[in-house]
Design a protein around this motif. Structure first.
Motif, PDB file in Angstrom:
ATOM      1  N   UNK A 381     -10.221  21.309 -44.288  1.00 31.28           N
ATOM      2  CA  UNK A 381      -9.815  20.002 -44.806  1.00 31.28           C
ATOM      3  C   UNK A 381      -8.301  19.928 -44.959  1.00 31.28           C
ATOM      4  N   UNK A 382      -7.679  21.025 -45.361  1.00 34.85           N
ATOM      5  CA  UNK A 382      -6.212  21.051 -45.474  1.00 34.85           C
ATOM      6  C   UNK A 382      -5.574  20.752 -44.130  1.00 34.85           C
ATOM      7  N   UNK A 383      -6.012  21.459 -43.113  1.00 34.38           N
ATOM      8  CA  UNK A 383      -5.402  21.292 -41.781  1.00 34.38           C
ATOM      9  C   UNK A 383      -5.711  19.906 -41.222  1.00 34.38           C
ATOM     10  N   UNK A 384      -6.941  19.414 -41.394  1.00 32.86           N
ATOM     11  CA  UNK A 384      -7.294  18.088 -40.883  1.00 32.86           C
ATOM     12  C   UNK A 384      -6.475  16.997 -41.549  1.00 32.86           C
ATOM     13  N   UNK A 385      -6.269  17.096 -42.843  1.00 32.74           N
ATOM     14  CA  UNK A 385      -5.476  16.072 -43.528  1.00 32.74           C
ATOM     15  C   UNK A 385      -4.042  16.049 -43.019  1.00 32.74           C
ATOM     16  N   UNK A 386      -3.464  17.229 -42.852  1.00 31.23           N
ATOM     17  CA  UNK A 386      -2.073  17.293 -42.375  1.00 31.23           C
ATOM     18  C   UNK A 386      -1.974  16.757 -40.944  1.00 31.23           C
ATOM     19  N   UNK A 387      -2.908  17.193 -40.070  1.00 27.30           N
ATOM     20  CA  UNK A 387      -2.871  16.731 -38.683  1.00 27.30           C
ATOM     21  C   UNK A 387      -3.138  15.233 -38.582  1.00 27.30           C
ATOM     22  N   UNK A 388      -4.045  14.707 -39.390  1.00 26.48           N
ATOM     23  CA  UNK A 388      -4.339  13.275 -39.348  1.00 26.48           C
ATOM     24  C   UNK A 388      -3.104  12.464 -39.726  1.00 26.48           C
ATOM     25  N   UNK A 389      -2.369  12.907 -40.738  1.00 22.78           N
ATOM     26  CA  UNK A 389      -1.135  12.199 -41.103  1.00 22.78           C
ATOM     27  C   UNK A 389      -0.118  12.258 -39.972  1.00 22.78           C
ATOM     28  N   UNK A 390       0.007  13.432 -39.333  1.00 23.77           N
ATOM     29  CA  UNK A 390       0.973  13.564 -38.247  1.00 23.77           C
ATOM     30  C   UNK A 390       0.620  12.634 -37.086  1.00 23.77           C
ATOM     31  N   UNK A 391      -0.663  12.571 -36.715  1.00 26.76           N
ATOM     32  CA  UNK A 391      -1.082  11.688 -35.624  1.00 26.76           C
ATOM     33  C   UNK A 391      -0.904  10.228 -36.007  1.00 26.76           C
ATOM     34  N   UNK A 392      -1.185   9.919 -37.259  1.00 29.56           N
ATOM     35  CA  UNK A 392      -1.122   8.528 -37.717  1.00 29.56           C
ATOM     36  C   UNK A 392       0.296   7.977 -37.638  1.00 29.56           C
ATOM     37  N   UNK A 393       1.295   8.794 -38.030  1.00 34.51           N
ATOM     38  CA  UNK A 393       2.655   8.267 -38.140  1.00 34.51           C
ATOM     39  C   UNK A 393       3.571   8.679 -36.990  1.00 34.51           C
ATOM     40  N   UNK A 394       3.060   9.444 -36.035  1.00 33.93           N
ATOM     41  CA  UNK A 394       3.859   9.775 -34.853  1.00 33.93           C
ATOM     42  C   UNK A 394       3.683   8.669 -33.814  1.00 33.93           C
ATOM     43  N   UNK A 395       4.743   8.141 -33.276  1.00 35.51           N
ATOM     44  CA  UNK A 395       4.608   7.037 -32.304  1.00 35.51           C
ATOM     45  C   UNK A 395       3.953   7.519 -31.010  1.00 35.51           C
ATOM     46  N   UNK A 396       3.400   6.604 -30.205  1.00 33.26           N
ATOM     47  CA  UNK A 396       2.791   6.981 -28.918  1.00 33.26           C
ATOM     48  C   UNK A 396       3.780   7.756 -28.058  1.00 33.26           C
ATOM     49  N   UNK A 397       3.287   8.805 -27.415  1.00 36.20           N
ATOM     50  CA  UNK A 397       4.142   9.633 -26.570  1.00 36.20           C
ATOM     51  C   UNK A 397       4.874  10.715 -27.326  1.00 36.20           C
ATOM     52  N   UNK A 398       4.678  10.792 -28.649  1.00 37.55           N
ATOM     53  CA  UNK A 398       5.369  11.804 -29.435  1.00 37.55           C
ATOM     54  C   UNK A 398       4.711  13.169 -29.330  1.00 37.55           C
ATOM     55  N   UNK A 399       5.324  14.141 -30.002  1.00 35.33           N
ATOM     56  CA  UNK A 399       4.848  15.514 -29.956  1.00 35.33           C
ATOM     57  C   UNK A 399       4.529  16.003 -31.370  1.00 35.33           C
ATOM     58  N   UNK A 400       3.479  16.828 -31.435  1.00 35.42           N
ATOM     59  CA  UNK A 400       3.083  17.460 -32.694  1.00 35.42           C
ATOM     60  C   UNK A 400       2.971  18.952 -32.433  1.00 35.42           C
TER      61      UNK A 400
END
Length: 506
Positions: A381-400
């Motif tokens: 759950x820790x990792x999913x929450x962090x990754x979900x926020x990163x995907x949510x606020x990273x613009x299209x074409x960005x990198x994570x």
């Protein structure tokens, strides 16, 4: 059950500003009223304490003063007629007895109704009487020819010192006790014709003035001591009151927390039951299980209903998780897990969402890391929450970028860094608070409850780890969670079992 308000919580931590102002105002009014009714300009409690100190000192020293008077009367009988010395001692004994009786009478009087001004005058008159009797012996001895002048001056100085020490609590009593001696000393100064005697008289007068000044200094010292003690007592009272307020606020907070837990448990059941039906039927309608819709818009609406239901269910689960964490009722189901596997699995779960936005997820995971003793569900759950926020606020074409490795202290860490717009430094405390959302989330109308990062912080705290956000506006965001070295399970060395000699055939 009473409602727990912010004012009650503030009282538990201390005094509220409004309450503090009212308390000080009431105390100032009480102090002013006591000063107006006091003849010395102090509070009544201080006036009474000074009189009590005076009475206590004179009551305890009565025998000592009587012994000094007896010694002086005995020595004086060598120069003065014996009947005169005996009469003087009788008057002195009576005056000391009167002063002792007054001291005992004041100690036995009711402090709440005693007239402080009346007793102050009584004590001053008793000191004046004693001073007059001492001054009479002083005068008689000084006028006897034959070398008694120096003894008389010594007696006057000793009596003045005793009066200044014993009567310092009442300055007017010091004046009353020393004034007769000072008048006699000034009279002797005016009548003497011998230079040496005049010098002694001047020194005696100066000593009497010094003893009056000493009495004032003792009075000021006693006043400072009384004020300090009063402030200490007031502080103790305030501490007791603050402790009582704190206990009451804690009790109310515990009751409110229990009521919140019961409410959430009840509402969770009541909400999930119809919500499961909504999600189930909407999924059936969305997938057209029983045939196509007559209007294609119905399928789209069914999909919207299903997504909204999932969002509501996620919100309910997050609220329950956060409430359990805050209440200390989140039980970790710990076991040996592979952190790299848990992160890879979470990354795979969100890969479709990232691909839909044209984002690239780069994994830099060390597969050789030893296992951790942790709760696998909580770590996921820790990792999913962090990754979900990163995907949510990273613009299209960005990198994570996801990193998993060792910390400097021997623990393990997970780092998720995105190329999004970042978080202003002044908004980091906001996004870390429950239901807090940054300005970017508000502007872009991104869905979310604002509970993801607080849940991550709570779960990593339960594991004894650390949580850190590194972000600046237009520079991306990096979230780092660390697990302590105490949770790393080191590989055990192989057990070397010594081999014995081969068994002999029977």
């Amino acid at each position: 059950m009473g409602e727990l308000t912010a004012e009650m919580v503030e009282q538990g931590r201390g005094r509220s500003p409004g309450r503090e102002r009212r308390r000080r105002l009431a105390q100032d009014m009480r102090t002013a009223r006591e000063k107006l009714t006091s003849s010395t300009g102090l509070q009544r409690a201080f006036d009474y304490e000074f009189l009590r100190v005076y009475a206590e000192q004179h009551r305890r020293s009565s025998l000592v003063v009587l012994g000094i008077a007896a010694a002086i009367a005995t020595v004086s009988s060598t120069w003065l007629p014996a009947p005169m010395a005996a009469a003087w001692f009788a008057f002195m004994s009576a005056a000391i007895g009167i002063q002792h009786s007054l001291s005992r009478g004041f100690a036995e009087a009711d402090p709440t109704i005693v007239s402080l001004g009346t007793w102050r005058r009584r004590f001053a008159l008793s000191d004046l009487l004693l001073g007059a009797i001492w001054a009479a012996a002083f005068k008689e001895l000084a006028e006897v020819p034959g070398g008694t002048y120096g003894f008389a001056l010594f007696m006057g100085v000793m009596v003045a010192a005793t009066t200044a020490v014993l009567s310092a609590a009442i300055p007017i009593a010091v004046y009353a006790g020393i004034t007769p001696l000072a008048l006699v000393a000034l009279g002797l100064l005016g009548l003497t014709r011998d230079f040496g005697s005049a010098i002694l008289a001047v020194m005696t007068s100066a000593a009497l003035v010094c003893f009056i000044f000493l009495g004032h200094r003792l009075y000021d010292s006693t006043l400072s001591s009384l004020r300090w003690r009063a402030e200490r007592d007031q502080m103790l009272v305030e501490l007791e009151e603050a402790k009582a307020n704190s206990d009451e606020a804690r009790r109310r907070a515990e009751e409110a927390n229990l009521a919140k837990s019961r409410f959430l448990a009840t509402m969770s059941h009541e909400l999930r039951t119809p919500l499961n039906a909504i999600m189930g039927f909407s999924e059936v309608m969305k997938n057209e299980v029983f045939g196509p819709h007559s209007n294609p818009a119905y399928r789209e609406y069914s999909g919207d209903v299903h997504e909204s239901g999932q969002h509501l269910l996620t919100l309910i689960n997050e609220i329950l998780d956060l409430s359990r964490i805050e209440a200390g009722r989140y039980d970790l189901s710990e076991e040996a897990i592979q952190l790299s596997w848990a992160v890879s699995e979470a990354s795979h779960m969100v890969a479709m969402r990232a691909k839909a936005k044209g984002q690239i997820i780069r994994d830099l995971i060390d597969p050789s890391l030893p296992r951790l003793w942790a709760d696998e569900r909580a770590v996921r759950q820790i990792v999913l929450n962090i990754l979900s926020n990163a995907i949510k606020f990273t613009p299209p074409g960005g990198e994570i970028e996801i990193k998993v490795g060792w910390t400097a202290s021997g623990g393990q860490y997970v780092s998720v860094k995105d190329s999004g717009p970042g978080i202003p430094e002044d908004e980091i405390p906001i996004v870390m608070s429950s239901f807090g959302r940054g300005s970017l989330a508000i502007k872009t109308a991104e869905q979310g409850s604002g509970l993801g990062l607080p849940i991550v912080k709570g779960l990593i705290d339960l594991h004894g780890g650390g949580f850190q956000i590194r972000s600046r506006a237009r520079e991306g965001t990096e979230v780092i969670v660390t697990f302590p070295s105490a949770r790393v399970i080191d590989a055990l060395p192989a057990v070397d079992i010594p081999r014995g000699p081969p068994a002999q055939a029977a």
